[in-house]
Enzyme design. Structure first.
Site, PDB file in Angstrom:
ATOM      1  N   LYS A  21      -7.012  18.807  60.671  1.00 55.67           N
ATOM      2  CA  LYS A  21      -6.635  19.708  59.737  1.00 55.67           C
ATOM      3  C   LYS A  21      -6.889  21.304  60.471  1.00 55.67           C
ATOM      4  O   LYS A  21      -8.190  21.385  60.962  1.00 55.67           O
ATOM      5  CB  LYS A  21      -7.908  19.583  58.807  1.00 55.67           C
ATOM      6  CG  LYS A  21      -8.159  20.479  57.630  1.00 55.67           C
ATOM      7  CD  LYS A  21      -9.150  20.257  56.599  1.00 55.67           C
ATOM      8  CE  LYS A  21      -9.175  21.256  55.667  1.00 55.67           C
ATOM      9  NZ  LYS A  21     -10.482  21.224  54.703  1.00 55.67           N
ATOM     10  N   PRO A  81      -6.816  29.587  57.108  1.00 57.40           N
ATOM     11  CA  PRO A  81      -6.982  28.915  58.334  1.00 57.40           C
ATOM     12  C   PRO A  81      -8.324  28.823  58.546  1.00 57.40           C
ATOM     13  O   PRO A  81      -9.179  29.763  58.373  1.00 57.40           O
ATOM     14  CB  PRO A  81      -6.042  29.869  59.242  1.00 57.40           C
ATOM     15  CG  PRO A  81      -6.256  31.120  58.561  1.00 57.40           C
ATOM     16  CD  PRO A  81      -6.246  31.021  57.093  1.00 57.40           C
ATOM     17  N   VAL A 135     -34.071   1.197  43.769  1.00 54.80           N
ATOM     18  CA  VAL A 135     -35.365   2.094  43.641  1.00 54.80           C
ATOM     19  C   VAL A 135     -35.492   2.055  42.062  1.00 54.80           C
ATOM     20  O   VAL A 135     -34.566   2.705  41.381  1.00 54.80           O
ATOM     21  CB  VAL A 135     -35.406   3.505  44.331  1.00 54.80           C
ATOM     22  CG1 VAL A 135     -36.474   4.193  44.169  1.00 54.80           C
ATOM     23  CG2 VAL A 135     -35.113   3.096  45.859  1.00 54.80           C
TER      24      VAL A 135
END
Length: 504
Positions: A82, A100, A189
């Protein structure tokens, strides 16, 4: 200087997934040659959301820091590369821009590149800003490269991240953590138990067993089983700034070339993502339920995906915001238990790893550390607020008014910190310098120019440069960049040759 009198001898992590196993890998790696125990408790009743499949470059630093082989990690997580994100239809329908990684150009005779670009624009040059971005140009031509072969070229400082399978990432980190001695306990839990000082002393499982610990890490998801239900840390709701509160996700078969960038396309009530991996493509629609029902969102997403749909659409509700205290008493919250900022800029895993890195720098013992906690919580909040403001920037600068959602965004309330930053940028053409910020000026300039937010002027010192020589210099840099990009292999060629993932 005294030695630590009460070192932490046991960490208990509640919850698995990427956040839990990254915490286990990080803490376990530090203490793998010691007597410190790390135990992760994972419930089979709780599913993994597993849609955070796009990342940003710091994740690779985290992986390398653990001593994990990058190529093995890429293969095992079916990852692709990417260079950034393409934003389609955000400013107006039919217009797109690119955000970018990395930086734009380099200084010219000591002057900031963006200021030089602004000067050439003022003098009539209409060359797009992204023509000077290595990542944007590599993306435009679906290219990747061998980093060591790019040394001493215009691609030398290009930065990349990964698209990856979040479920496979969790499994990979689990194997890594267990190999260095982290213990896994399967159990649900029921509750956390506090001592007389208000710290967590132990957790109780559904089967009645208790697990003691000195320090607890809450990776239990949005419910915040420890940090909220037991310790009542509080939550700041930011939905008045980021109104999207639901997502729908599906996976599809790959079609055409594997693009080395994420695509985020604005839709009627939010935006869709497209994230191509080696074995499939991840797709989703992030939306606001005030303007769109689940059924409408599913229909919109399925109408715009490419390729055969492989999974049933999965609805994921969320609330943007963060815990008021992410380290409270002897508990640290990570991942969704800590907070959530919508995945527009792929920051979720980064916030986990950066929080862990900060925690390691301020590492506690069993004593009371209110000063450490206050500074830690301030820094984490600063990270969240910076990212929040950057995300809001994408919405509040839209020119769209074609749907109720976008009309709301166009006139939305914005955080005072963002308003200050925008006012400074409009007046000066630059940004207020920050400390350890994730999004550097290039990121802000990319989105601001992409959303047609231009400053009133550039820095006057740039007028010291000869405009003809400046234009020649920038054209030469642009042509050199294009020449290098053209020589690189395609993204798919690179994946097949250097890091092909096994067929699922």
């Amino acid at each position: 200087m005294d030695k630590t009198n009460q070192p932490i001898n046991k960490f208990v992590i509640v919850g698995g997934g990427t956040a839990g196993w990254l915490a286990a890998a990080t803490i376990g790696n530090i203490f793998k040659e010691t007597a410190v125990d790390v135990e992760l408790v994972e419930s089979q009743d709780v599913g993994i959301i597993g849609v955070g499949e796009a990342t940003i470059p710091p994740l690779l630093d985290t992986i390398r820091g653990l001593g994990i082989d990058e190529v093995d990690f890429i293969k095992s997580t079916q990852a692709s590369f990417k260079w950034g994100i393409e934003f389609a239809d955000w400013h107006t329908v039919g217009q797109s821009y690119f955000h970018p990684f990395g930086t734009l150009g380099g200084t010219i005779d000591g002057h900031d590149f963006f200021q030089c670009w602004l000067k050439t624009q003022a003098d009539g040059d209409n060359t797009p800003l992204m023509a000077h971005s290595p990542e944007a140009q590599l993306s435009q031509k679906n290219k990747f490269f061998l980093p060591f072969e790019a040394m001493n070229t215009p691609l030398a400082h290009a930065k990349y991240a990964l698209h990856l399978d979040a479920v496979l990432v969790g499994q990979y980190l689990k194997r890594f953590a267990q190999n260095i001695g982290v213990k896994q306990t399967i159990g649900h839990v029921e509750r956390a138990n506090l001592d007389t000082a208000g710290n967590i002393s132990h957790i109780t499982l559904r089967d009645g067993n208790n697990i003691d610990g000195d320090f607890f890490i809450d990776c239990s998801g949005f419910k915040g089983l420890l940090i909220e239900q037991a310790l009542h840390a509080g939550y700041d709701d930011w939905s008045h700034y980021l109104p999207c509160n639901r997502a729908v996700a599906v996976q599809t078969k790959n079609v055409d070339a594997t693009t080395p960038y994420t695509i985020a396309t604005a839709r009627e009530a939010g935006w869709t993502w497209r994230i191509p991996l080696q074995h499939r493509t991840g797709n989703g629609y992030v939306f606001c339920d005030r303007y769109c029902s689940d059924e409408e969102a599913i229909a919109t997403l399925l109408r715009h995906v490419d390729g055969e749909v492989l999974t049933e659409p999965k609805i994921i509700p969320f609330k943007t915001g963060m815990r008021r205290k992410t380290w409270h008493k002897n508990c640290l919250a990570l991942g969704l238990a800590q907070g959530f900022l919508e995945p527009l800029e792929s920051t979720a895993i980064h916030l986990v790893s950066k929080t862990l890195a900060l925690f390691v720098r301020m590492f506690p013992d069993q004593g009371s550390h209110s000063v450490l906690q206050q500074e830690f919580n301030r820094r984490v909040r600063q990270d969240y607020e910076e990212i929040r403001d950057f995300l809001v920037l994408h919405y509040c600068t839209t020119a769209r008014h074609d749907t109720p959602f976008w009309r709301w965004c166009k006139d939305m309330e914005i955080p005072p910190t963002l308003a200050t930053k925008l006012a400074f940028y409009r007046a000066s053409g630059s940004l207020i310098p920050g400390v350890e910020e994730l999004f550097q000026p290039t990121s802000w300039y990319a989105v601001l120019t992409g959303m047609h937010v231009m400053p009133q002027r550039y820095n006057p010192t740039v007028d010291a440069l000869d405009i003809i020589k400046l234009q020649e210099s920038m054209r030469a840099g642009q042509h050199a960049l294009q020449g290098c990009v053209d020589k690189q292999p395609s993204h798919d060629e690179f994946l097949k040759r250097y890091c092909p993932a096994p067929k699922p």
